[in-house]
Design a protein around this motif. Structure first.
Motif, PDB file in Angstrom:
ATOM      1  N   ASN A  76       0.827  -1.205   0.000  1.00 23.33           N
ATOM      2  CA  ASN A  76       0.000   0.000   0.000  1.00 23.33           C
ATOM      3  C   ASN A  76       0.862   1.255   0.000  1.00 23.33           C
ATOM      4  OD1 ASN A  76      -3.192  -0.252   0.488  1.00 23.33           O
ATOM      5  ND2 ASN A  76      -2.177  -2.075   1.308  1.00 23.33           N
ATOM      6  N   PHE A  77       1.945   1.230   0.767  1.00 20.87           N
ATOM      7  CA  PHE A  77       2.832   2.386   0.792  1.00 20.87           C
ATOM      8  C   PHE A  77       3.657   2.493  -0.491  1.00 20.87           C
ATOM      9  CE2 PHE A  77       1.779   2.667   5.242  1.00 20.87           C
ATOM     10  CZ  PHE A  77       1.888   4.022   5.502  1.00 20.87           C
ATOM     11  N   ASN A  78       4.004   1.363  -1.108  1.00 16.64           N
ATOM     12  CA  ASN A  78       4.647   1.404  -2.421  1.00 16.64           C
ATOM     13  C   ASN A  78       3.801   2.199  -3.402  1.00 16.64           C
ATOM     14  OD1 ASN A  78       5.732  -2.059  -2.176  1.00 16.64           O
ATOM     15  ND2 ASN A  78       6.886  -0.226  -1.728  1.00 16.64           N
ATOM     16  N   ILE A  79       2.515   1.869  -3.441  1.00 14.59           N
ATOM     17  CA  ILE A  79       1.595   2.520  -4.377  1.00 14.59           C
ATOM     18  C   ILE A  79       1.341   3.966  -3.988  1.00 14.59           C
ATOM     19  CG2 ILE A  79      -0.783   2.498  -5.236  1.00 14.59           C
ATOM     20  CD1 ILE A  79       0.964   0.303  -6.418  1.00 14.59           C
ATOM     21  N   TRP A  80       1.204   4.218  -2.702  1.00 18.06           N
ATOM     22  CA  TRP A  80       0.871   5.564  -2.239  1.00 18.06           C
ATOM     23  C   TRP A  80       1.948   6.579  -2.620  1.00 18.06           C
ATOM     24  CZ3 TRP A  80      -0.025   7.124   3.592  1.00 18.06           C
ATOM     25  CH2 TRP A  80      -0.828   8.264   3.641  1.00 18.06           C
ATOM     26  N   MET A  81       3.206   6.174  -2.500  1.00 15.25           N
ATOM     27  CA  MET A  81       4.285   7.126  -2.705  1.00 15.25           C
ATOM     28  C   MET A  81       5.022   6.978  -4.034  1.00 15.25           C
ATOM     29  SD  MET A  81       4.612   9.433  -0.409  1.00 15.25           S
ATOM     30  CE  MET A  81       3.232   9.681   0.704  1.00 15.25           C
ATOM     31  N   MET A  82       4.650   5.991  -4.857  1.00 15.43           N
ATOM     32  CA  MET A  82       5.331   5.868  -6.150  1.00 15.43           C
ATOM     33  C   MET A  82       5.090   7.103  -7.006  1.00 15.43           C
ATOM     34  SD  MET A  82       3.080   3.329  -8.535  1.00 15.43           S
ATOM     35  CE  MET A  82       1.362   3.684  -8.923  1.00 15.43           C
ATOM     36  N   TRP A  83       3.954   7.769  -6.802  1.00 20.07           N
ATOM     37  CA  TRP A  83       3.593   8.913  -7.635  1.00 20.07           C
ATOM     38  C   TRP A  83       4.609  10.049  -7.501  1.00 20.07           C
ATOM     39  CZ3 TRP A  83       1.293   9.821 -11.845  1.00 20.07           C
ATOM     40  CH2 TRP A  83       0.783  11.069 -12.178  1.00 20.07           C
ATOM     41  N   SER A  84       5.168  10.231  -6.307  1.00 17.71           N
ATOM     42  CA  SER A  84       6.159  11.298  -6.131  1.00 17.71           C
ATOM     43  C   SER A  84       7.382  11.040  -6.993  1.00 17.71           C
ATOM     44  CB  SER A  84       6.561  11.425  -4.656  1.00 17.71           C
ATOM     45  OG  SER A  84       7.225  10.255  -4.194  1.00 17.71           O
ATOM     46  N   MET A  85       7.734   9.764  -7.212  1.00 28.30           N
ATOM     47  CA  MET A  85       8.871   9.423  -8.061  1.00 28.30           C
ATOM     48  C   MET A  85       8.522   9.551  -9.539  1.00 28.30           C
ATOM     49  SD  MET A  85      11.142   8.932  -5.905  1.00 28.30           S
ATOM     50  CE  MET A  85      12.397   8.462  -7.080  1.00 28.30           C
ATOM     51  N   VAL A  86       7.263   9.378  -9.868  1.00 27.29           N
ATOM     52  CA  VAL A  86       6.827   9.547 -11.247  1.00 27.29           C
ATOM     53  C   VAL A  86       6.784  11.025 -11.614  1.00 27.29           C
ATOM     54  CG1 VAL A  86       4.856   9.266 -12.809  1.00 27.29           C
ATOM     55  CG2 VAL A  86       5.530   7.381 -11.316  1.00 27.29           C
ATOM     56  N   VAL A  87       6.215  11.849 -10.731  1.00 30.58           N
ATOM     57  CA  VAL A  87       6.023  13.274 -11.016  1.00 30.58           C
ATOM     58  C   VAL A  87       7.349  13.979 -11.282  1.00 30.58           C
ATOM     59  CG1 VAL A  87       5.290  15.482 -10.004  1.00 30.58           C
ATOM     60  CG2 VAL A  87       3.837  13.461  -9.795  1.00 30.58           C
ATOM     61  N   VAL A  88       8.382  13.622 -10.527  1.00 26.38           N
ATOM     62  CA  VAL A  88       9.665  14.295 -10.693  1.00 26.38           C
ATOM     63  C   VAL A  88      10.264  14.029 -12.072  1.00 26.38           C
ATOM     64  CG1 VAL A  88      11.205  12.485  -9.828  1.00 26.38           C
ATOM     65  CG2 VAL A  88      11.729  14.885  -9.361  1.00 26.38           C
ATOM     66  N   ASN A  89       9.787  12.988 -12.754  1.00 27.89           N
ATOM     67  CA  ASN A  89      10.282  12.656 -14.090  1.00 27.89           C
ATOM     68  C   ASN A  89       9.372  13.123 -15.226  1.00 27.89           C
ATOM     69  OD1 ASN A  89      12.801  10.814 -13.896  1.00 27.89           O
ATOM     70  ND2 ASN A  89      11.430   9.954 -12.351  1.00 27.89           N
TER      71      ASN A  89
END
Length: 459
Positions: free
Chosen positions: A38-51
């Motif tokens: 659940n935390f993998n999914i919750w915070m993966m977006w921050s790594m996507v947005v920076v790219n």
């Protein structure tokens, strides 16, 4: 499907040692596995947005901060429902079902990042779907607290939340690596051209989402087949309202918001903050370190709450976070200095470590405080101690739900505060000043209510 348990008495030593402990530990590890995803999914977006800008998405810096603040906001709102549903359908069954829901954001993000013409509203939508991963914490931790006796609740919840929170760090470690290779071949789609400055290469940004799909299926099946449902608690909105009428719910909520909100908010904002302040430094190899430090420190905070007192540990944690905030600000570039990235990184690790201690020590206050209150009420009115503890357990779970919901808003407030401060004042100073004052307020509340000599609820 999950196994229903009709009788559960963790405070009964014979029951606990004969078969209670084994069942509790099995459910703890299943919960950790599921919560981690659940935390993998919750915070993966921050790594996507920076790219996203590097692969061709036309979004501003303010929009980037807004995008990374949406999953924590939706996660906080989702917790309102999750905090009640698990007690009606069963903790084990809900673990499995809520894990299956993670397929939606994992698939949605993987699709949308492949089309640079996607409108901003669609980016906001998939950001909101990632927030589904934030709802699980309130159901997992409340459910886990009922499996263990009072003397082991702090460590059990610390392990559950700490290793679950480690999902943030794992996502920030794996995603920069997995997007560099065609892990899924043609099935995942074509690569994107990533360019920043003079550096240009192919990336498969969709891998940031697709790598979690098989693990989600495995975790959901494991929970559905091997987890247990305790006797239905059926926490209602009325129980939540009863807990909200007690001042200790709001004290604990404030303290948990200070530490857990710090963890979520800084984990989401750190990649963008590092890039904005030190554009010549590649911070990506260090992004996972802070959340990992925080997650690993959380069980220590729970253990300290059990051994030296939750109030004392929470005071110390907030003092360290206040000092770390000053240190981070002093490390930033200014008119007369280029700043120090090494000092910036070190101070953030101090904040994350202190937040982990505070997460574990403040969250375990809820069940303990309300069990103490229940015991006092039973003695004053001559009521059954077992019935009083059951009532205290329900109130403690309700208070944990309120704390978990409110604390998750910190993940929204911190990135939004940085973005707004930069937009309005052209500086991050107002945001850091606000955080510093908040930590001092948390210190005062934790000391007065739960750690000073003579405190009615010293624990």
């Amino acid at each position: 499907m999950t196994v229903s348990i009709k009788r559960w008495e963790p405070e009964n030593v014979i029951f606990w040692l004969s078969h209670g402990r084994g069942i509790a530990r099995r459910n703890l590890w299943l919960s950790i596995f599921s919560l981690h995803l659940n935390f993998n999914i919750w915070m993966m977006w921050s790594m996507v947005v920076v790219n996203l800008p590097a692969v061709g998405f036309l979004i501003s810096g303010q929009q980037q901060f807004l995008l990374v603040s949406i999953p924590p906001l939706v996660g906080a709102l989702t917790r309102l429902a999750y905090s009640l549903v698990w007690s009606w359908v069963g903790g084990g069954l809900w673990m499995g079902l809520s894990t299956l829901l993670l397929l939606l954001p994992a698939w949605g993000v993987g699709r949308v990042v492949q089309d640079i013409s996607s409108p901003f509203w669609l980016l906001l939508l998939v950001a909101g779907l990632c927030g589904l991963g934030g709802g699980a914490s309130t159901s997992h931790l409340s459910n886990t607290s009922f499996f263990f006796p009072k003397s082991e609740k702090g460590l059990a919840m610390g392990l559950n939340a700490g290793l679950g929170n480690l999902g943030v760090s794992v996502a920030q470690l794996l995603i920069p690596l997995c997007i560099l290779y065609p892990l899924f071949g043609r099935w995942a789609g074509e690569p994107q051209v990533w360019g920043r400055g003079g550096e240009v290469h192919f990336v498969w940004l969709q891998n940031a989402a697709y790598i979690w799909l098989p693990l989600i299926v495995v975790a959901a099946l494991a929970c559905l087949l091997y987890a247990h449902d305790l006797p239905k608690l059926r926490i209602t909105p009325r129980d939540q309202l009863d807990a909200m009428r007690d001042r200790h719910t709001w004290y604990i909520c404030l303290l948990y918001m200070g530490s857990y909100g710090t963890f979520l908010g800084f984990a989401a904002a750190f990649p963008l903050l590092a890039r904005a302040m030190f554009p010549l430094v590649d911070a990506s190899p260090y992004l996972f370190v802070g959340p990992m430090v925080c997650a690993l420190a959380r069980p220590l905070g729970g253990w300290m709450g059990d051994r030296v007192g939750g109030g004392i540990a929470t005071v110390a944690a907030n003092l360290l976070m206040a000092l770390g905030t000053i240190g981070v600000y002093l490390s930033l570039p200014s008119a007369g200095s280029g700043g120090s990235f090494a000092w910036f990184l070190a101070m953030f690790q101090l904040i994350f470590f202190a937040a982990g201690i505070g997460n574990g020590s403040s969250y375990q206050l809820s069940p303990k405080v309300f069990l103490i209150l229940a015991g006092r009420e039973a003695r004053e009115h001559g009521a059954s101690l077992q019935a009083a503890y059951q009532r205290g357990g329900r109130r403690g779970a309700s208070a944990m739900n309120v704390s978990s919901v409110m604390a998750a808003f910190g993940g929204f407030v911190i990135p939004k505060a940085f973005g707004s401060a930069l937009d309005v004042f052209g500086s991050f100073l107002p945001a850091f000043g606000l955080f510093f004052l908040f930590y001092l307020m948390c210190c005062a509340v934790a000391w007065w209510q739960y750690s000073r000599p003579g405190a009615a609820m010293r624990c």
